[in-house]
Design a protein around this motif. Sequence first.
Motif, short mmCIF file in Angstrom:
data_model
loop_
_atom_site.label_atom_id
_atom_site.label_comp_id
_atom_site.label_asym_id
_atom_site.label_seq_id
_atom_site.Cartn_x
_atom_site.Cartn_y
_atom_site.Cartn_z
N THR A 212 0.83 -1.21 0.00
CA THR A 212 0.00 0.00 0.00
C THR A 212 0.86 1.25 0.00
O THR A 212 0.63 2.19 -0.79
CB THR A 212 -0.93 0.01 1.23
OG1 THR A 212 -1.76 -1.15 1.20
CG2 THR A 212 -1.81 1.25 1.22
N VAL A 213 1.86 1.28 0.87
CA VAL A 213 2.76 2.44 0.92
C VAL A 213 3.50 2.59 -0.39
O VAL A 213 3.63 3.71 -0.92
CB VAL A 213 3.75 2.30 2.09
CG1 VAL A 213 4.84 3.37 2.01
CG2 VAL A 213 3.02 2.42 3.41
N VAL A 215 2.61 1.65 -3.44
CA VAL A 215 1.73 2.13 -4.51
C VAL A 215 1.34 3.59 -4.29
O VAL A 215 1.42 4.42 -5.21
CB VAL A 215 0.47 1.24 -4.59
CG1 VAL A 215 -0.54 1.84 -5.56
CG2 VAL A 215 0.85 -0.17 -5.03
N MET A 216 0.95 3.93 -3.05
CA MET A 216 0.50 5.30 -2.78
C MET A 216 1.63 6.31 -2.93
O MET A 216 1.45 7.35 -3.58
CB MET A 216 -0.08 5.36 -1.36
CG MET A 216 -1.39 4.63 -1.19
SD MET A 216 -2.06 4.79 0.49
CE MET A 216 -2.30 6.55 0.59
N ILE A 217 2.79 6.02 -2.34
CA ILE A 217 3.91 6.95 -2.45
C ILE A 217 4.40 7.02 -3.89
O ILE A 217 4.81 8.07 -4.37
CB ILE A 217 5.06 6.54 -1.51
CG1 ILE A 217 4.57 6.56 -0.05
CG2 ILE A 217 6.24 7.47 -1.66
CD1 ILE A 217 4.03 7.89 0.40
N LEU A 219 2.53 6.77 -6.56
CA LEU A 219 1.61 7.66 -7.27
C LEU A 219 1.87 9.13 -6.93
O LEU A 219 1.88 9.99 -7.81
CB LEU A 219 0.16 7.28 -6.93
CG LEU A 219 -0.35 5.95 -7.49
CD1 LEU A 219 -1.74 5.65 -6.95
CD2 LEU A 219 -0.37 6.00 -9.02
N LEU A 220 2.08 9.41 -5.63
CA LEU A 220 2.31 10.79 -5.21
C LEU A 220 3.61 11.35 -5.80
O LEU A 220 3.65 12.51 -6.26
CB LEU A 220 2.34 10.87 -3.69
CG LEU A 220 1.00 10.63 -2.97
CD1 LEU A 220 1.20 10.60 -1.47
CD2 LEU A 220 -0.01 11.70 -3.37
N THR A 242 9.44 3.71 1.79
CA THR A 242 9.26 2.28 1.98
C THR A 242 10.34 1.70 2.89
O THR A 242 10.10 0.76 3.65
CB THR A 242 9.27 1.54 0.64
OG1 THR A 242 10.49 1.84 -0.08
CG2 THR A 242 8.09 1.96 -0.22
#
Length: 276
Positions: A212-213, A215-217, A219-220, A242
């Motif tokens: 999750t981290v 993928v989210m980071i 994208l950001l 990460t």
Amino acid sequence: MRHLSISKAWDETRAILGRDGQLMMVVAAALIALPAALQVTLNPDQAAGTPAENSGLVVLLSFVAAIITFIGTLAITHLALSSGSTVAEAIRVGARRFFPVFVAALLWVIPMMLLFMLVLGAMVGPEALESGDPQQIGQALDGTELLVLLFLMLAFFYVGVRMFLITPVAVAEKKGPVAILKKSWQLTSGHFWRLFALLLMFAVAAMIVLITVGVMIGLLTTLAFGEVTPWSLPAALLGLFTGFVQAALTVILMTMSARIYAHLAAEPTVPHASAD
């Protein structure tokens, strides 16, 4: 067989993290987060849980990073077992105990892996095995052979759970590789299912958090700085985020293993026998 209370070990883990967590994170940041950040910088795809293409340089750096991370886990375990230790002392202990615990890990991992590959090769043939194609390998297996492989995988997991305490044993008792394996096997006798449930829950939670981290980071950082490519600023930022998540998870798991070891060993020579 000594009684093992996972809930009590967790309560003591929280107490130790509340008291010494910052010190542990200093070690984890230097020896776990930064090597992990370097690996993600080289291969950003691995932070999202996707396979990465490995060059010779990447493999070499990953091997060096793995050694540093291994030393970091030993240093954190020492801090969890010995209240009042310094960062420098913990790192020295980690470096001194690296070789015995590394050899101990190889002594059980390599034979299990070789056995699995030999059995798989005998079932599917050398050509299918060398191809590395999961579809081709799967088509070459029948139901009985799949059950045999499943049994071998379960045996691997069983031994892995019984070897859960090799790190705290190596740090606290200064034993050689074979003695480390024997002691971990002895201490975990009768506690397989509790330890299996603990490790399974932790592994699932850690995987969800890391993916999750990642993928989210990812994208950001892509939105803010552009595409995440090897050796780029977005990749470095993704690696740092990460890496620190991985470091925090390692601190928790190593402290928990240290408390479980202290409960099961229950000897006057065990350092940090009380979490008070």
